[in-house]
Design a protein around this motif. Structure first.
Motif, PDB file in Angstrom:
ATOM      1  N   GLU A 113      75.314 -28.857  41.649  1.00  0.00           N
ATOM      2  CA  GLU A 113      76.553 -29.115  41.864  1.00  0.00           C
ATOM      3  C   GLU A 113      77.063 -30.484  41.621  1.00  0.00           C
ATOM      4  OE1 GLU A 113      79.238 -27.677  45.730  1.00  0.00           O
ATOM      5  OE2 GLU A 113      78.088 -29.462  46.112  1.00  0.00           O
ATOM      6  N   ARG A 114      76.365 -31.427  42.050  1.00  0.00           N
ATOM      7  CA  ARG A 114      76.812 -32.808  41.910  1.00  0.00           C
ATOM      8  C   ARG A 114      76.818 -33.169  40.303  1.00  0.00           C
ATOM      9  NH1 ARG A 114      75.837 -38.043  41.138  1.00  0.00           N
ATOM     10  NH2 ARG A 114      76.854 -39.523  42.712  1.00  0.00           N
ATOM     11  N   ILE A 115      76.002 -32.683  39.538  1.00  0.00           N
ATOM     12  CA  ILE A 115      76.132 -33.147  38.410  1.00  0.00           C
ATOM     13  C   ILE A 115      77.175 -32.293  37.511  1.00  0.00           C
ATOM     14  CG2 ILE A 115      74.674 -32.805  36.049  1.00  0.00           C
ATOM     15  CD1 ILE A 115      72.094 -33.583  37.330  1.00  0.00           C
ATOM     16  N   ARG A 116      77.380 -30.925  37.925  1.00  0.00           N
ATOM     17  CA  ARG A 116      78.765 -30.593  37.638  1.00  0.00           C
ATOM     18  C   ARG A 116      79.766 -31.066  37.764  1.00  0.00           C
ATOM     19  NH1 ARG A 116      78.847 -27.321  33.607  1.00  0.00           N
ATOM     20  NH2 ARG A 116      80.443 -25.849  34.514  1.00  0.00           N
ATOM     21  N   LEU A 117      80.153 -31.559  38.861  1.00  0.00           N
ATOM     22  CA  LEU A 117      81.328 -32.427  39.447  1.00  0.00           C
ATOM     23  C   LEU A 117      81.503 -33.566  38.670  1.00  0.00           C
ATOM     24  CD1 LEU A 117      81.282 -31.320  43.284  1.00  0.00           C
ATOM     25  CD2 LEU A 117      82.282 -30.043  41.447  1.00  0.00           C
ATOM     26  N   ILE A 118      80.380 -34.182  38.607  1.00  0.00           N
ATOM     27  CA  ILE A 118      80.458 -35.457  37.947  1.00  0.00           C
ATOM     28  C   ILE A 118      80.732 -35.139  36.324  1.00  0.00           C
ATOM     29  CG2 ILE A 118      78.982 -37.331  36.559  1.00  0.00           C
ATOM     30  CD1 ILE A 118      79.582 -37.483  39.822  1.00  0.00           C
ATOM     31  N   GLU A 119      80.502 -34.177  35.828  1.00  0.00           N
ATOM     32  CA  GLU A 119      80.616 -33.771  34.562  1.00  0.00           C
ATOM     33  C   GLU A 119      82.154 -33.581  34.275  1.00  0.00           C
ATOM     34  OE1 GLU A 119      77.693 -31.050  33.392  1.00  0.00           O
ATOM     35  OE2 GLU A 119      76.422 -32.405  32.624  1.00  0.00           O
ATOM     36  N   ALA A 120      82.757 -32.797  35.193  1.00  0.00           N
ATOM     37  CA  ALA A 120      84.092 -32.484  35.221  1.00  0.00           C
ATOM     38  C   ALA A 120      84.927 -33.436  35.265  1.00  0.00           C
ATOM     39  CB  ALA A 120      84.326 -31.246  36.379  1.00  0.00           C
ATOM     40  N   GLN A 122      84.045 -36.644  34.464  1.00  0.00           N
ATOM     41  CA  GLN A 122      84.091 -37.413  33.002  1.00  0.00           C
ATOM     42  C   GLN A 122      84.862 -36.401  32.052  1.00  0.00           C
ATOM     43  OE1 GLN A 122      82.499 -40.115  32.203  1.00  0.00           O
ATOM     44  NE2 GLN A 122      83.268 -39.898  30.257  1.00  0.00           N
ATOM     45  N   ALA A 123      84.814 -35.394  31.825  1.00  0.00           N
ATOM     46  CA  ALA A 123      85.752 -34.686  30.866  1.00  0.00           C
ATOM     47  C   ALA A 123      87.227 -34.601  31.506  1.00  0.00           C
ATOM     48  CB  ALA A 123      85.523 -32.973  31.234  1.00  0.00           C
ATOM     49  N   ALA A 124      87.542 -34.917  32.656  1.00  0.00           N
ATOM     50  CA  ALA A 124      89.040 -35.082  33.069  1.00  0.00           C
ATOM     51  C   ALA A 124      89.498 -36.666  32.571  1.00  0.00           C
ATOM     52  CB  ALA A 124      89.131 -34.783  34.508  1.00  0.00           C
ATOM     53  N   ALA A 125      88.530 -37.572  32.812  1.00  0.00           N
ATOM     54  CA  ALA A 125      88.824 -38.995  32.427  1.00  0.00           C
ATOM     55  C   ALA A 125      89.266 -39.015  30.878  1.00  0.00           C
ATOM     56  CB  ALA A 125      87.712 -40.000  32.747  1.00  0.00           C
ATOM     57  N   GLU A 126      88.205 -38.203  30.171  1.00  0.00           N
ATOM     58  CA  GLU A 126      88.610 -38.588  28.765  1.00  0.00           C
ATOM     59  C   GLU A 126      89.887 -37.732  28.278  1.00  0.00           C
ATOM     60  OE1 GLU A 126      85.091 -36.240  27.373  1.00  0.00           O
ATOM     61  OE2 GLU A 126      83.491 -38.069  27.678  1.00  0.00           O
ATOM     62  N   PHE A 127      90.484 -36.513  29.047  1.00  0.00           N
ATOM     63  CA  PHE A 127      91.644 -35.983  28.868  1.00  0.00           C
ATOM     64  C   PHE A 127      92.640 -36.795  29.228  1.00  0.00           C
ATOM     65  CE2 PHE A 127      95.067 -33.355  30.701  1.00  0.00           C
ATOM     66  CZ  PHE A 127      95.468 -32.462  29.799  1.00  0.00           C
ATOM     67  N   THR A 170      93.718 -28.109  34.212  1.00  0.00           N
ATOM     68  CA  THR A 170      92.864 -26.955  34.570  1.00  0.00           C
ATOM     69  C   THR A 170      92.508 -26.034  33.553  1.00  0.00           C
ATOM     70  OG1 THR A 170      93.944 -27.021  36.752  1.00  0.00           O
ATOM     71  CG2 THR A 170      92.964 -25.108  36.110  1.00  0.00           C
ATOM     72  N   ARG A 171      93.414 -25.832  32.702  1.00  0.00           N
ATOM     73  CA  ARG A 171      93.162 -24.936  31.517  1.00  0.00           C
ATOM     74  C   ARG A 171      92.312 -25.589  30.681  1.00  0.00           C
ATOM     75  NH1 ARG A 171      97.076 -24.636  28.457  1.00  0.00           N
ATOM     76  NH2 ARG A 171      98.792 -25.687  29.443  1.00  0.00           N
ATOM     77  N   TYR A 172      92.168 -26.964  30.349  1.00  0.00           N
ATOM     78  CA  TYR A 172      91.470 -27.868  29.581  1.00  0.00           C
ATOM     79  C   TYR A 172      89.837 -27.569  30.215  1.00  0.00           C
ATOM     80  CZ  TYR A 172      88.922 -31.777  27.242  1.00  0.00           C
ATOM     81  OH  TYR A 172      88.077 -32.542  26.620  1.00  0.00           O
ATOM     82  N   LEU A 173      89.728 -27.894  31.194  1.00  0.00           N
ATOM     83  CA  LEU A 173      88.269 -27.839  32.034  1.00  0.00           C
ATOM     84  C   LEU A 173      87.935 -26.479  31.906  1.00  0.00           C
ATOM     85  CD1 LEU A 173      88.666 -30.438  34.729  1.00  0.00           C
ATOM     86  CD2 LEU A 173      87.737 -30.774  32.503  1.00  0.00           C
ATOM     87  N   ARG A 174      88.733 -25.257  32.229  1.00  0.00           N
ATOM     88  CA  ARG A 174      88.350 -24.049  31.823  1.00  0.00           C
ATOM     89  C   ARG A 174      87.659 -23.736  30.655  1.00  0.00           C
ATOM     90  NH1 ARG A 174      93.401 -20.900  34.582  1.00  0.00           N
ATOM     91  NH2 ARG A 174      92.653 -20.458  36.764  1.00  0.00           N
ATOM     92  N   GLY A 175      88.293 -24.434  29.720  1.00  0.00           N
ATOM     93  CA  GLY A 175      88.017 -24.197  28.419  1.00  0.00           C
ATOM     94  C   GLY A 175      86.535 -24.875  28.076  1.00  0.00           C
ATOM     95  N   LYS A 176      86.331 -25.801  28.941  1.00  0.00           N
ATOM     96  CA  LYS A 176      85.046 -26.442  28.742  1.00  0.00           C
ATOM     97  C   LYS A 176      83.780 -25.589  29.705  1.00  0.00           C
ATOM     98  CE  LYS A 176      85.995 -30.322  26.547  1.00  0.00           C
ATOM     99  NZ  LYS A 176      85.188 -30.651  25.109  1.00  0.00           N
TER     100      LYS A 176
END
Length: 649
Positions: A113-120, A122-127, A170-176
Motif C-alpha cells: 500500500e505505501r509504495i502504491r500511494l507514493i507512486e500515486a 509521484q504521478a500526481a506531481a508530474e501531472f 482522477t481520470r489521469y491516475l485511473r489511466g495509470k
C-alpha cells in the motif's frame, strides 16, 4: 497474493544499498571509531548518540533501546513497511528488477500500500507540473512571478497546478492503473456524488516530501476569489501523510542542515523557496500545523544537538508566533537553549523581504538575533504591569514556572538571572531560589525526576566502546536477563560473561580469527543464556567458518536463525560493538577461546567431583573408575590449556 521475492534478489538489494546512505536520509551520522558511525537514535529519544551503524557489516544497533538489524530492518522499522514493500523500495533505489517465485509480477496487484500511494503522489506531481504550463494556469504563473519566482524556481521546487475541473487528475491516475480505493486513501481524490473527484482544483500545488525524499502529500494555495475553500489546503491524514511528522523542504535542506548544524524554520512554502533562492538552503516549514514535538525530533536527529547547533525561527511576533516560541521553548530545553527567533523589519516574512530588499536581506534575517528563551520570557513578562509589585509578582510566577522546566541546572540559573532583570527584581538570588524551588516541587510530584532525557542506559563508553547501563549490552550487577531467556542475569563484572561476550563478538565480526576452533564449542560452554542463544544461532547459520566468505551474508543468516527479536537484537549488538582489547589479533582471539574453554572444563571437573562426593560409598566401582578417569583427563587438558594456550585447543 504477491509472489515471494527471489532470495538472490533480496541479497542483491541488501548488498547494493549501503546502510549508511539509507540511515543518513533520516539522521546525521558521525565517526564512532573502528569504522563505525554514530547518531541520535530515531526510535527513541536520547541526548547522547547511542545508535551505531557499521557500513562494513551492513548493520545498525542502538545500545539505548536495543533496536538493530540490517538495511531492510531499518527501513521496515522507520517507515512502517512490510518486508516486501521495503525490498521493493530499496530495489527501485538501486535500479534492481525483482523476480518473484510465484507467477508473473503485476505491480498494480503486488506492490504494498505505501509504495502504491507514493507512486500515486509521484504521478500526481508530474501531472501538476505539466499542468502549470497550460493556458488555464496563467493565474498560477502570475502568482509565482509576483513573488519573485521564475520558471527555474518552479521547476526546482516542483511547483505545479491542479486544473479547475472536477476529475482531471482522477481520470489521469485511473489511466495509470490506480484504483478508486487507492486514490481516495491517498487523499488525492475524494468521494463525489457520482464517484471520486479531485480533492485539489484550480490551485497552485507544492509537493511535500518526507525525509527520504518520497512525495507523501501536497500543499495547495487558493488563486481565485470564487474558490470558497481555505487559503491553503493540505493533504488530509493518510497512511503516508501525517502533518505533525513532515516538514516542507526537508528533503532539499537535510544535507545542509547536517553540514552547517543549523536549521531555519519559516512559516510557508513561498518562504522556504525565498530562503533557498537567497542562499539559505537550511530553510524548512511546517505543513498546516504548529511546530511541535515530532518536528523537533526530526531536526534533532539531523543536528545531533551538538554544541554549535542552531535553530532559527522566523515566526511573526504576533500571538501565533508567540505561542509557537513558547511551545518550542517548553518542549526540549537543550534544543531550546540553542534556538533563536528572528523577526524581519515591519514583520515581513522571508518571501516579502526578498521582494522588497533582496537576497542579502534574507540572509541577514536568519543570522541569530534573539535567543528563543529571551523572546519567550519577554512575551510572558510583557503581559503584566511591571510598575506595580503585584504585576511583578504575577509575571515572576508565570515565567519562573517556564524557567523551572530547564533540565540543565547551570542553564536554568543563567536564565533565572536574566528573568530577574526582565521583571525588574534586583535580588537575583531570590529569583534563582524561586525557580529552583518550583523545579524541586515538580520533581517531587513526579513531573520530572527522571534526569535528562535519554539517560536510559547509554552508548559506547569512550575509546573502549562497550555499552553501559542496564539497557546496554553490558548490564550492571543484578540486571535481569533479557526477555525470553531463563537462567542467571547477565553480569559483565563476571569474567566468564565478559569473555563469552568477546568471543561471540569475534565469531560475528572477525570469524577468521576464531575459526575453525569456535565451531567445536558447544552451546553449553556459554554460561549466560543470552550468549548461549547467540551461539546456537551461529551454529544454525552454518558456523563461524561461513563468515570467512561473504561476511554480510553470514550475519544475515545468523539473524535469520534467531528465534525472536530479543536474540536478533543481541546479535546486531554484538556485531557492531567494539572490542575491549587494544589489539585484536590471533593472540587476543586465542585468549578468549582458551578462557571460555578452560572455564567449561573446570565446571565439568567440579560437576563430576561434586556428584562423586554426594554419592559417597554408593558409587559402583566401574562408575567410580570411569568418573575418576574423566576427571584425570580433564585435569590434564586444563593444565595443557594453561601452559600452551590456544595451541592446546
Amino acid at each position: 497474493m504477491a509472489g515471494r521475492i527471489n532470495d538472490d534478489d533480496v541479497k542483491a538489494v541488501r548488498d547494493a544499498v549501503p546502510i549508511d546512505s539509507v540511515v543518513s536520509e533520516y539522521l546525521q551520522l558521525r565517526s564512532a571509531g573502528g569504522g563505525n558511525l554514530k547518531g541520535l537514535c530515531p526510535f527513541h529519544d536520547e541526548k547522547s548518540p547511542s545508535f551505531q551503524v557499521s557500513p562494513a557489516k551492513g548493520l545498525f544497533h542502538c545500545f539505548g533501546c536495543q533496536e538493530g538489524g540490517d538495511t531492510i530492518a531499518f527501513v521496515m522499522k522507520i517507515d512502517h513497511l512490510s518486508f516486501s514493500e521495503t525490498v521493493e523500495r530499496l530495489a527501485a533505489k538501486a535500479g534492481i528488477t525483482l523476480r518473484y517465485e510465484e507467477g508473473g509480477y503485476n505491480p498494480s496487484h503486488q506492490r504494498g500500500e505505501r509504495i502504491r500511494l507514493i507512486e500515486a503522489h509521484q504521478a500526481a506531481a508530474e501531472f501538476y507540473v505539466r499542468a502549470l504550463e497550460s493556458p488555464e494556469a496563467e493565474i498560477g504563473r502570475t502568482f509565482l512571478a509576483e513573488r519573485g519566482f521564475d520558471q527555474d524556481a518552479a521547476t526546482h521546487f516542483r511547483v505545479g497546478y491542479s486544473p479547475a475541473g472536477w476529475d482531471h487528475l482522477t481520470r489521469y491516475l485511473r489511466g495509470k492503473g490506480f484504483t478508486d480505493k487507492e486514490l481516495i486513501t491517498s487523499g488525492l481524490s475524494q468521494d463525489g456524488r457520482r464517484g471520486p473527484i479531485d480533492r485539489f482544483r484550480g490551485r497552485l500545488m507544492w509537493p511535500i516530501s518526507d525525509t527520504a525524499g518520497d512525495i507523501v502529500g501536497f500543499g495547495a494555495r487558493k488563486l481565485r476569489d470564487d474558490d470558497n475553500g481555505p487559503k491553503y489546503l493540505n493533504t488530509p491524514e493518510t497512511p503516508v501523510y501525517k502533518k505533525s511528522q513532515v516538514l516542507y523542504g526537508i528533503d532539499l535542506a537535510k544535507k545542509d542542515i547536517a553540514k552547517a548544524s543549523r536549521a531555519v524554520v519559516v512559516e510557508g512554502y513561498t518562504d522556504v523557496m525565498a530562503c533557498h533562492l537567497a542562499g539559505v538552503t537550511t530553510a524548512i516549514a511546517t505543513c498546516g500545523t504548529a511546530f511541535g514535538n515530532d518536528h523537533i525530533k526530526i531536526l534533532r536527529r539531523l543536528l545531533m544537538d551538538n554544541g554549535s547547533a542552531r535553530v532559527i525561527f522566523t515566526f511573526d511576533g504576533d500571538s501565533a508566533g508567540q505561542k509557537a516560541a513558547l511551545r518550542a521553548f517548553e518542549d526540549d530545553q537543550k534544543f531550546a537553549a540553542e534556538t533563536y527567533i528572528a523577526i524581519a523589519p515591519d514583520g515581513m516574512d522571508p518571501c516579502d523581504l526578498r521582494l522588497a530588499k533582496g537576497d542579502d536581506a534574507v540572509r541577514d534575517l536568519v543570522e541569530p538575533r534573539t535567543p528563543l528563551f529571551e523572546f519567550a520570557l519577554r512575551q510572558i513578562v510583557g503581559r503584566y504591569d511591571l510598575e506595580t509589585p503585584a504585576g511583578r509578582a504575577a509575571a515572576l510566577d508565570e515565567a519562573a514556572t517556564v524557567v523551572s522546566k530547564i533540565k540543565t541546572s547551570s542553564v536554568q540559573r543563567e536564565v533565572a538571572v536574566q528573568l530577574a532583570g526582565l521583571v525588574g527584581i534586583l535580588d537575583q538570588e531570590f529569583v534563582v531560589h524561586r525557580v529552583a524551588q518550583l523545579a524541586q516541587w515538580a520533581r517531587n510530584k513526579g513531573g520530572d525526576g527522571k534526569g535528562e532525557r535519554g539517560g536510559r542506559g547509554g552508548g559506547p563508553q569512550g575509546s573502549r566502546g562497550g555499552p553501559q547501563g542496564p539497557r546496554g549490552g553490558a548490564p550492571q550487577q543484578g540486571a535481569p536477563a533479557p526477555a525470553g531467556f531463563s537462567g542467571p542475569a547477565l553480569n559483565l563484572r563476571s569474567p566468564a560473561h565478559r569473555t563469552e561476550r568477546e568471543l561471540l563478538k569475534l565469531a560475528l565480526q572477525k570469524p577468521a580469527l576464531v575459526s575453525p576452533a569456535f565451531d567445536a564449542y558447544g552451546v553449553d560452554e556459554f554460561t549466560a543464556p543470552p550468549y548461549a542463544a547467540v551461539r546456537q544461532c551461529i551454529e544454525e547459520a552454518g558456523g563461524a567458518e561461513r563468515g570467512l566468505g561473504d561476511n554480510r551474508e553470514y550475519l544475515v543468516a545468523v539473524m535469520e536463525a534467531a528465534p525472536n527479536d530479543t536474540v536478533r537484537n543481541l546479535v546486531t549488538e554484538l556485531a557492531v560493538e567494539v572490542f575491549h582489547g587494544k589489539t585484536i589479533d590471533e593472540t587476543y582471539a586465542g585468549m578468549q577461546l582458551v578462557h571460555v574453554r578452560l572455564r567449561a572444563v573446570d565446571r565439568r571437573i567440579a560437576d563430576v567431583q561434586g556428584s562423586l562426593a554426594r554419592l559417597g560409598s554408593h558409587v559402583a566401582p566401574d562408575d567410580l573408575a570411569t568418573a575418576q578417569n574423566e576427571v584425570w583427563v580433564l585435569q590434564q587438558y586444563a593444565q595443557s590449556l594453561r601452559a600452551k594456550g590456544a595451541d592446546a585447543l
